[in-house]
Design a protein around this motif. Structure first.
Motif, PDB file in Angstrom:
ATOM      1  N   ALA A  51     -20.945  35.217  -3.133  1.00 48.43           N
ATOM      2  CA  ALA A  51     -21.760  33.873  -3.021  1.00 48.43           C
ATOM      3  C   ALA A  51     -22.675  33.814  -3.870  1.00 48.43           C
TER       4      ALA A  51
ATOM      5  N   GLN B 210     -21.740  38.557   0.243  1.00 48.61           N
ATOM      6  CA  GLN B 210     -23.156  37.731  -0.093  1.00 48.61           C
ATOM      7  C   GLN B 210     -23.370  37.923  -1.478  1.00 48.61           C
TER       8      GLN B 210
ATOM      9  N   TYR C 136     -12.921  30.159   3.584  1.00 46.76           N
ATOM     10  CA  TYR C 136     -13.902  30.037   2.934  1.00 46.76           C
ATOM     11  C   TYR C 136     -13.633  30.055   1.655  1.00 46.76           C
TER      12      TYR C 136
ATOM     13  N   GLY D 294     -16.053  36.419  -0.640  1.00 49.20           N
ATOM     14  CA  GLY D 294     -17.206  35.606  -0.614  1.00 49.20           C
ATOM     15  C   GLY D 294     -16.971  34.082  -0.516  1.00 49.20           C
ATOM     16  N   TRP D 295     -17.869  33.340  -0.890  1.00 52.68           N
ATOM     17  CA  TRP D 295     -17.779  31.789  -0.862  1.00 52.68           C
ATOM     18  C   TRP D 295     -18.785  31.200  -1.556  1.00 52.68           C
ATOM     19  N   LEU D 296     -18.652  29.784  -1.946  1.00 51.21           N
ATOM     20  CA  LEU D 296     -19.758  29.029  -2.747  1.00 51.21           C
ATOM     21  C   LEU D 296     -20.682  28.432  -1.852  1.00 51.21           C
ATOM     22  N   PRO D 297     -21.869  29.076  -1.810  1.00 47.95           N
ATOM     23  CA  PRO D 297     -23.117  28.323  -0.866  1.00 47.95           C
ATOM     24  C   PRO D 297     -23.271  26.978  -1.838  1.00 47.95           C
TER      25      PRO D 297
ATOM     26  N   SER E 264     -13.634  27.137  -1.138  1.00 48.76           N
ATOM     27  CA  SER E 264     -14.573  27.400  -2.319  1.00 48.76           C
ATOM     28  C   SER E 264     -13.739  27.349  -3.679  1.00 48.76           C
TER      29      SER E 264
ATOM     30  N   CYS F  20     -16.213  36.670  -7.819  1.00 52.33           N
ATOM     31  CA  CYS F  20     -16.519  36.700  -6.277  1.00 52.33           C
ATOM     32  C   CYS F  20     -15.225  37.287  -5.260  1.00 52.33           C
TER      33      CYS F  20
ATOM     34  N   GLU G  51     -27.258  26.484   5.982  1.00 52.48           N
ATOM     35  CA  GLU G  51     -27.473  27.462   4.613  1.00 52.48           C
ATOM     36  C   GLU G  51     -28.933  27.412   4.246  1.00 52.48           C
TER      37      GLU G  51
END
Length: 195
Positions: free
Chosen positions: A83, A80, A140, A104-107, A144, A101, A44
């Protein structure tokens, strides 16, 4: 959605073009570098995510300066952008009306305990993901939303429930895109946050 929610002001920023490691350094619009489609902390771009959050926080501050209270701002994005929205929503000190979101995903979820704000527990989150997403895997999105419960103790909510919490919706036969079912659910959710 603008037709369904005519009282909402829409601010749609574009990510700047930057070299992307996943594309062998070719420039593409992105909020931060993508080394791999992965939730592996070693891959990341923490510096890039942090810079993107500062950019979004500036945009929020500009809206607040025009007279729109944070409590009437819903932050959201796709892939993104989603995210970036999620991490901003988790780390901001502002009490937003909600955070969205899509696909997406949780960075930086490994840093969530240190970086999450207390206001994130008072925020409503809407996460949605296609089960056939070929770019950001459905898992993902699932992982998340589970992080919110495990790490931040944010409760799950139904789509029409008021108050803080997290809604997670999966859509069959949907890839890395959106469809009318998702837009309908999202419109309903936003209406509940900013009537």
């Amino acid at each position: 959605m603008a037709k369904q929610l005519p009282h909402v002001k829409w601010v749609l920023p574009n990510a700047p073009a930057r070299p992307i490691s996943l594309f062998r350094g070719m420039p593409a619009p992105a909020w931060f570098d993508i080394r791999s489609i992965s939730m592996d902390p070693a891959l990341e771009d923490e510096k890039g995510v942090t810079a993107a959050v500062k950019t979004i926080e500036t945009l929020i501050d500009e809206e607040i300066a025009t007279g729109i209270p944070a409590s009437r701002i819903v932050l959201g994005g796709f892939s993104q952008g989603g995210a970036t929205s999620l991490f901003t929503g988790v780390s901001t000190q502002k009490r937003l009306a909600g955070v969205v979101c899509l696909s997406g995903w949780l960075p930086l979820s490994h840093r969530l305990r240190q970086l999450a704000s207390e206001t994130s527990k008072q925020t409503a989150f809407f996460l949605a993901h296609g089960e056939d997403d070929e770019v950001v895997p459905h898992e993902y999105g699932v992982e998340s939303h589970k992080v919110f419960s495990r790490i931040l103790d944010i409760p799950y909510r139904s789509l029409d429930a008021a108050g803080p919490g997290i809604v997670f919706k999966s859509y069959s036969d949907m890839g890395h895109s959106s469809d009318p079912r998702e837009i309908k659910d999202l419109s309903q959710w936003i209406s509940g946050r900013i009537p």
